[in-house]
Design a protein around this motif. Structure first.
Motif, mmCIF file in Angstrom:
data_model
loop_
_atom_site.group_PDB
_atom_site.id
_atom_site.type_symbol
_atom_site.label_atom_id
_atom_site.label_comp_id
_atom_site.label_asym_id
_atom_site.label_seq_id
_atom_site.Cartn_x
_atom_site.Cartn_y
_atom_site.Cartn_z
ATOM 1 N N ALA A 17 -23.614 57.615 10.773
ATOM 2 C CA ALA A 17 -24.156 57.723 11.738
ATOM 3 C C ALA A 17 -24.553 59.230 12.183
ATOM 4 O O ALA A 17 -25.439 59.813 12.284
ATOM 5 C CB ALA A 17 -25.140 56.858 13.046
ATOM 6 N N ARG A 18 -23.242 59.792 12.887
ATOM 7 C CA ARG A 18 -22.475 60.989 13.493
ATOM 8 C C ARG A 18 -23.045 61.966 11.911
ATOM 9 O O ARG A 18 -23.013 63.224 12.827
ATOM 10 C CB ARG A 18 -20.806 60.737 13.858
ATOM 11 C CG ARG A 18 -21.538 59.879 15.403
ATOM 12 C CD ARG A 18 -19.961 60.066 15.564
ATOM 13 N NE ARG A 18 -19.995 58.913 17.552
ATOM 14 C CZ ARG A 18 -19.370 59.104 17.919
ATOM 15 N NH1 ARG A 18 -18.116 60.055 17.956
ATOM 16 N NH2 ARG A 18 -19.354 58.607 19.610
ATOM 17 N N GLU A 67 -24.142 61.945 9.399
ATOM 18 C CA GLU A 67 -25.770 62.339 9.153
ATOM 19 C C GLU A 67 -26.759 63.250 9.921
ATOM 20 O O GLU A 67 -27.370 63.691 9.990
ATOM 21 C CB GLU A 67 -26.492 60.467 8.965
ATOM 22 C CG GLU A 67 -28.114 61.522 8.412
ATOM 23 C CD GLU A 67 -27.878 61.665 6.784
ATOM 24 O OE1 GLU A 67 -29.043 61.981 6.502
ATOM 25 O OE2 GLU A 67 -27.043 61.750 6.298
ATOM 26 N N HIS A 68 -26.033 62.787 11.055
ATOM 27 C CA HIS A 68 -27.244 64.018 12.401
ATOM 28 C C HIS A 68 -26.113 64.665 12.174
ATOM 29 O O HIS A 68 -27.181 66.248 12.577
ATOM 30 C CB HIS A 68 -26.788 63.055 13.990
ATOM 31 C CG HIS A 68 -27.095 63.961 14.721
ATOM 32 N ND1 HIS A 68 -28.047 64.035 15.259
ATOM 33 C CD2 HIS A 68 -26.625 64.446 15.540
ATOM 34 C CE1 HIS A 68 -28.633 64.573 16.245
ATOM 35 N NE2 HIS A 68 -27.025 65.298 16.128
ATOM 36 N N GLU A 92 -20.264 52.736 10.698
ATOM 37 C CA GLU A 92 -21.689 52.720 10.396
ATOM 38 C C GLU A 92 -21.953 54.026 11.464
ATOM 39 O O GLU A 92 -22.440 54.383 11.881
ATOM 40 C CB GLU A 92 -22.251 51.747 10.786
ATOM 41 C CG GLU A 92 -21.761 50.162 10.295
ATOM 42 C CD GLU A 92 -21.086 49.382 10.070
ATOM 43 O OE1 GLU A 92 -20.245 49.002 9.053
ATOM 44 O OE2 GLU A 92 -19.718 49.981 10.835
ATOM 45 N N GLU A 93 -20.943 53.595 12.633
ATOM 46 C CA GLU A 93 -20.746 55.151 13.468
ATOM 47 C C GLU A 93 -20.386 56.348 13.091
ATOM 48 O O GLU A 93 -20.919 57.165 13.505
ATOM 49 C CB GLU A 93 -19.971 55.043 14.617
ATOM 50 C CG GLU A 93 -20.155 55.406 16.283
ATOM 51 C CD GLU A 93 -21.234 55.534 17.253
ATOM 52 O OE1 GLU A 93 -21.279 56.286 18.084
ATOM 53 O OE2 GLU A 93 -21.942 54.597 16.850
#
Length: 253
Positions: free
Chosen positions: A111-112, A114-115, A107-108
């Motif tokens: 998220a990274r 996608e950022h 998940e982390e």
């Protein structure tokens, strides 16, 4: 220098922060930052010449460790090296105190990613995370879980893992020597950028593709990067260091 002395290994999947942390670790302690990814094409060429790889068939499964050690042995000064990249495996680096792996949860990582690349397709990078995780299973490798950590927190965790070895390892002490080490890394990044351009991997942007180079002010606390196109970097790197300097740090050179 001893091929095995003064090498710190940092592995992990995409978006784990290994490149950023390794660059900062090298700058802070006067070491050379060695990106395995930036040497990938050169390693492929050497492996192909040795009959271990066929060019154009991907990154290959050949052993990069002898090439890395050869590069370290050829350095013009006696200093330690931070070797980082997704290719850094427990088999390559060993699992002693001079090797760590930065691992985000799935998940982390997503998220990274996608950022970093909003709306991008990340399945290959997630597959890479699973591959690294499988390589670490059943070993005594040091793993630092990076979920929720800032860059500074991860850097501190890496330093704590390496312990007092950092301070006792050979390092560049003068500004000139530090600048020379940063220039070595910047030249390799420039070589990689040129190779990508010639191979057509940057054909959409061509000479306008932008690459991040290390600021050559060489101050131990500097964390600045300098964005340059292929056309911009060539004349700058033809000059003596420091010529690649962040505008904010031009007064430090």
């Amino acid at each position: 220098m001893n091929k095995e002395a003064g090498i710190f290994w940092v592995g992990g999947p995409a978006a784990a922060g290994k490149t950023t942390v390794s660059r900062l670790l090298a700058r802070k302690h006067g070491f050379l930052w060695y990106s395995v990814d930036a040497h990938a094409f050169t390693h492929e060429q050497r492996a192909a010449a040795a009959g271990l790889h066929i060019m154009g068939t991907g990154p290959g499964e050949f052993d990069r460790r002898p090439m890395i050690l050869e590069d370290v042995h050829a350095l013009p000064m006696h200093t330690s090296v931070v070797v980082e990249g997704a290719f850094v495996t427990p088999t390559m680096a060993g699992v002693a105190r001079n090797a760590v792996w930065l691992m985000p949860s799935r998940e982390e990582q997503l998220a990274r990613l996608e950022h970093r690349h909003p709306g991008g397709v990340h399945k290959d990078r997630v597959w890479g995370r699973n591959l690294v995780q499988s390589q670490l299973e059943g070993t005594s490798a040091t793993v630092i879980v990076v979920d929720g950590q800032t860059v500074e927190q991860t850097l501190t965790a890496v330093e704590q893992s390496f312990g007092t070895t950092l301070e006792s390892s050979p390092a560049a002490r003068t500004t000139e020597d530090r600048q020379s080490l940063i220039r070595i890394s910047n030249r390799q990044l420039a070589k990689q950028a040129t190779e990508r351009l010639q191979s057509g991997h940057t054909k959409d942007n061509g000479h306008h593709a932008v690459y991040a180079f290390d600021c050559e002010c060489a101050h131990p606390t500097c964390n600045e990067l300098v964005d340059l196109t292929v056309e911009e970097m060539r004349p700058l790197l033809a000059q003596a260091a420091p010529s690649v300097v962040s505008p904010e740090h031009s007064n430090l050179t």
